[in-house]
Design a protein around this motif. Structure first.
Motif, PDB file in Angstrom:
ATOM      1  N   ALA A 188       0.748  -1.239  -0.163  1.00 50.91           N
ATOM      2  CA  ALA A 188      -0.018  -0.136   0.082  1.00 50.91           C
ATOM      3  C   ALA A 188       0.842   1.298  -0.205  1.00 50.91           C
ATOM      4  CB  ALA A 188      -0.900   0.171   1.066  1.00 50.91           C
ATOM      5  N   ASN A 189       0.538   2.178  -0.798  1.00 52.94           N
ATOM      6  CA  ASN A 189       1.278   3.489  -0.712  1.00 52.94           C
ATOM      7  C   ASN A 189       0.567   4.618  -1.386  1.00 52.94           C
ATOM      8  OD1 ASN A 189       1.447   3.433  -3.649  1.00 52.94           O
ATOM      9  ND2 ASN A 189       3.367   2.135  -3.764  1.00 52.94           N
ATOM     10  N   GLN A 190       1.206   5.704  -1.417  1.00 51.12           N
ATOM     11  CA  GLN A 190       0.455   6.984  -1.913  1.00 51.12           C
ATOM     12  C   GLN A 190      -0.055   6.920  -3.182  1.00 51.12           C
ATOM     13  OE1 GLN A 190      -0.001   9.618   0.342  1.00 51.12           O
ATOM     14  NE2 GLN A 190      -0.893  10.995  -1.173  1.00 51.12           N
ATOM     15  N   MET A 191       0.751   6.345  -4.201  1.00 50.56           N
ATOM     16  CA  MET A 191       0.525   6.253  -5.565  1.00 50.56           C
ATOM     17  C   MET A 191      -0.776   5.480  -5.543  1.00 50.56           C
ATOM     18  SD  MET A 191       1.670   4.096  -8.674  1.00 50.56           S
ATOM     19  CE  MET A 191       0.198   3.221  -8.429  1.00 50.56           C
ATOM     20  N   ILE A 192      -1.038   4.360  -5.150  1.00 51.85           N
ATOM     21  CA  ILE A 192      -2.185   3.703  -5.431  1.00 51.85           C
ATOM     22  C   ILE A 192      -3.286   4.259  -4.666  1.00 51.85           C
ATOM     23  CG2 ILE A 192      -3.239   1.258  -4.994  1.00 51.85           C
ATOM     24  CD1 ILE A 192      -0.366   0.135  -5.050  1.00 51.85           C
ATOM     25  N   ALA A 193      -3.335   4.777  -3.601  1.00 48.84           N
ATOM     26  CA  ALA A 193      -4.148   5.732  -3.021  1.00 48.84           C
ATOM     27  C   ALA A 193      -4.708   6.675  -3.722  1.00 48.84           C
ATOM     28  CB  ALA A 193      -3.899   6.215  -1.596  1.00 48.84           C
ATOM     29  N   GLU A 194      -3.838   7.506  -4.531  1.00 53.31           N
ATOM     30  CA  GLU A 194      -4.334   8.592  -5.289  1.00 53.31           C
ATOM     31  C   GLU A 194      -4.897   8.175  -6.925  1.00 53.31           C
ATOM     32  OE1 GLU A 194      -4.044  11.603  -4.815  1.00 53.31           O
ATOM     33  OE2 GLU A 194      -2.566  11.897  -3.255  1.00 53.31           O
ATOM     34  N   ALA A 195      -4.535   6.740  -7.483  1.00 56.02           N
ATOM     35  CA  ALA A 195      -4.979   6.278  -8.353  1.00 56.02           C
ATOM     36  C   ALA A 195      -6.672   5.805  -7.899  1.00 56.02           C
ATOM     37  CB  ALA A 195      -4.327   5.134  -8.640  1.00 56.02           C
ATOM     38  N   LEU A 196      -6.655   5.468  -7.038  1.00 55.27           N
ATOM     39  CA  LEU A 196      -8.113   4.913  -6.601  1.00 55.27           C
ATOM     40  C   LEU A 196      -8.923   6.272  -6.076  1.00 55.27           C
ATOM     41  CD1 LEU A 196      -7.247   1.624  -4.286  1.00 55.27           C
ATOM     42  CD2 LEU A 196      -8.745   1.766  -6.217  1.00 55.27           C
ATOM     43  N   ASN A 197      -8.317   7.089  -5.397  1.00 51.60           N
ATOM     44  CA  ASN A 197      -9.243   8.202  -5.336  1.00 51.60           C
ATOM     45  C   ASN A 197      -9.524   9.076  -6.557  1.00 51.60           C
ATOM     46  OD1 ASN A 197     -10.068  10.072  -2.959  1.00 51.60           O
ATOM     47  ND2 ASN A 197      -8.646  11.572  -3.852  1.00 51.60           N
ATOM     48  N   ASN A 198      -8.912   8.829  -7.665  1.00 58.72           N
ATOM     49  CA  ASN A 198      -9.273   9.467  -8.867  1.00 58.72           C
ATOM     50  C   ASN A 198     -10.563   8.877  -9.478  1.00 58.72           C
ATOM     51  OD1 ASN A 198      -8.417  11.454 -10.576  1.00 58.72           O
ATOM     52  ND2 ASN A 198      -7.454   9.934 -12.088  1.00 58.72           N
ATOM     53  N   VAL A 199     -10.567   7.642  -9.073  1.00 62.18           N
ATOM     54  CA  VAL A 199     -12.035   6.710  -9.843  1.00 62.18           C
ATOM     55  C   VAL A 199     -13.218   6.323  -8.807  1.00 62.18           C
ATOM     56  CG1 VAL A 199     -10.547   5.998 -11.568  1.00 62.18           C
ATOM     57  CG2 VAL A 199     -10.675   4.475  -9.680  1.00 62.18           C
ATOM     58  N   ALA A 200     -12.729   6.251  -7.572  1.00 63.67           N
ATOM     59  CA  ALA A 200     -13.457   5.757  -6.672  1.00 63.67           C
ATOM     60  C   ALA A 200     -15.011   6.178  -6.492  1.00 63.67           C
ATOM     61  CB  ALA A 200     -12.985   5.653  -5.160  1.00 63.67           C
ATOM     62  N   LYS A 201     -14.777   7.773  -6.549  1.00 59.66           N
ATOM     63  CA  LYS A 201     -16.277   8.337  -6.523  1.00 59.66           C
ATOM     64  C   LYS A 201     -17.272   8.026  -7.568  1.00 59.66           C
ATOM     65  CE  LYS A 201     -15.726  11.704  -3.377  1.00 59.66           C
ATOM     66  NZ  LYS A 201     -16.374  11.656  -2.201  1.00 59.66           N
ATOM     67  N   GLY A 202     -16.862   7.289  -8.742  1.00 57.01           N
ATOM     68  CA  GLY A 202     -17.558   6.916  -9.639  1.00 57.01           C
ATOM     69  C   GLY A 202     -18.269   5.462  -9.276  1.00 57.01           C
ATOM     70  N   TYR A 203     -17.729   4.890  -8.425  1.00 58.53           N
ATOM     71  CA  TYR A 203     -18.264   3.751  -7.953  1.00 58.53           C
ATOM     72  C   TYR A 203     -19.250   3.967  -6.676  1.00 58.53           C
ATOM     73  CZ  TYR A 203     -14.819   1.647 -11.068  1.00 58.53           C
ATOM     74  OH  TYR A 203     -14.294   1.384 -12.053  1.00 58.53           O
ATOM     75  N   VAL A 204     -19.494   5.092  -6.214  1.00 56.92           N
ATOM     76  CA  VAL A 204     -20.340   5.107  -5.049  1.00 56.92           C
ATOM     77  C   VAL A 204     -21.797   5.114  -5.412  1.00 56.92           C
ATOM     78  CG1 VAL A 204     -21.207   7.132  -3.325  1.00 56.92           C
ATOM     79  CG2 VAL A 204     -18.627   6.767  -3.973  1.00 56.92           C
ATOM     80  N   SER A 205     -22.568   4.307  -4.770  1.00 58.90           N
ATOM     81  CA  SER A 205     -24.201   4.230  -4.963  1.00 58.90           C
ATOM     82  C   SER A 205     -24.540   5.582  -4.132  1.00 58.90           C
ATOM     83  CB  SER A 205     -24.350   2.813  -4.421  1.00 58.90           C
ATOM     84  OG  SER A 205     -25.873   2.905  -4.309  1.00 58.90           O
ATOM     85  N   TYR A 206     -25.291   6.136  -5.050  1.00 54.05           N
ATOM     86  CA  TYR A 206     -26.183   7.170  -4.242  1.00 54.05           C
ATOM     87  C   TYR A 206     -27.727   7.175  -4.079  1.00 54.05           C
ATOM     88  CZ  TYR A 206     -21.910   9.870  -4.959  1.00 54.05           C
ATOM     89  OH  TYR A 206     -20.746  10.568  -4.903  1.00 54.05           O
ATOM     90  N   VAL A 207     -28.040   5.672  -3.975  1.00 48.63           N
ATOM     91  CA  VAL A 207     -29.345   5.438  -3.503  1.00 48.63           C
ATOM     92  C   VAL A 207     -29.498   5.561  -2.134  1.00 48.63           C
ATOM     93  CG1 VAL A 207     -31.245   3.699  -3.557  1.00 48.63           C
ATOM     94  CG2 VAL A 207     -29.558   3.821  -5.387  1.00 48.63           C
ATOM     95  N   GLY A 208     -30.173   6.605  -1.548  1.00 50.64           N
ATOM     96  CA  GLY A 208     -30.235   6.655  -0.095  1.00 50.64           C
ATOM     97  C   GLY A 208     -28.896   7.580   0.592  1.00 50.64           C
TER      98      GLY A 208
END
Length: 181
Positions: free
Chosen positions: A101-121
């Motif tokens: 685990a490192n900063q690079m992978i966290a940044e890569a995930l942070n860049n795309v993760a919001k697109g996987y959030v479910s906004y139902v409720g």
């Protein structure tokens, strides 16, 4: 790319790279706002203030891992957590497995993760969804670490400049208050 690295990057599922888990319930009343000898470990929660820092606690759960906010308005916010820490039940955790685990992978995930959030409720990014996210990473650990250091240095510079900006804003306000009162 940094000099010395020419290999292709690979696409990998989060579950192939990390062990996916979660934090535990912890009442804010059990934490201290400042680090002490008795409570030296940072506690991270779903808030975004201070990069999710809720306070300090006597025990830690994890070390050098990636966390993300699973529930609420900040769902999908991803951070690398260096050192020993505790995190609450609204934090998912990625523990080093095949890759560190490192900063690079966290940044890569942070860049795309919001697109996987479910906004139902209530917005949510659950463990099973995070586990299925595919990211592109360098095949060489040295390249991942070099990119991580680069991002960590940028974050450090941003923090330093933000402090300077805050001081200048306070100076301006003080001068305005003194001149026009």
């Amino acid at each position: 790319r940094f000099n010395g690295f020419a290999n292709a990057w690979e696409q990998r599922k989060v579950s192939e790279l990390f062990r996916v888990t979660r934090g535990y319930v912890l009442a804010a009343t059990q934490t201290e706002t400042e680090k002490t000898d008795e409570k030296p470990y940072p506690v991270y929660s779903s808030q975004t203030k201070d990069k999710g820092l809720m306070g300090y606690y006597k025990d830690y759960l994890y070390e050098d891992a990636i966390t993300w906010t699973t529930d609420g308005a900040n769902a999908g916010t991803v951070n690398y957590r260096a050192g020993k820490f505790y995190c609450t039940n609204v934090c998912g955790v990625l523990l080093s497995n095949e890759v560190k685990a490192n900063q690079m992978i966290a940044e890569a995930l942070n860049n795309v993760a919001k697109g996987y959030v479910s906004y139902v409720g209530n917005p949510k990014l659950m463990n099973n969804v995070m586990a299925d996210i595919v990211i592109q990473i360098p095949t060489h650990p040295e390249e991942r670490e070099q990119i991580s250091s680069f991002f960590a240095n940028l974050d450090h510079l941003i923090t330093l400049h933000q402090r300077k900006i805050d001081k200048l804003k306070n100076l301006k306000k003080a001068m305005l208050d003194q001149m026009f009162i």
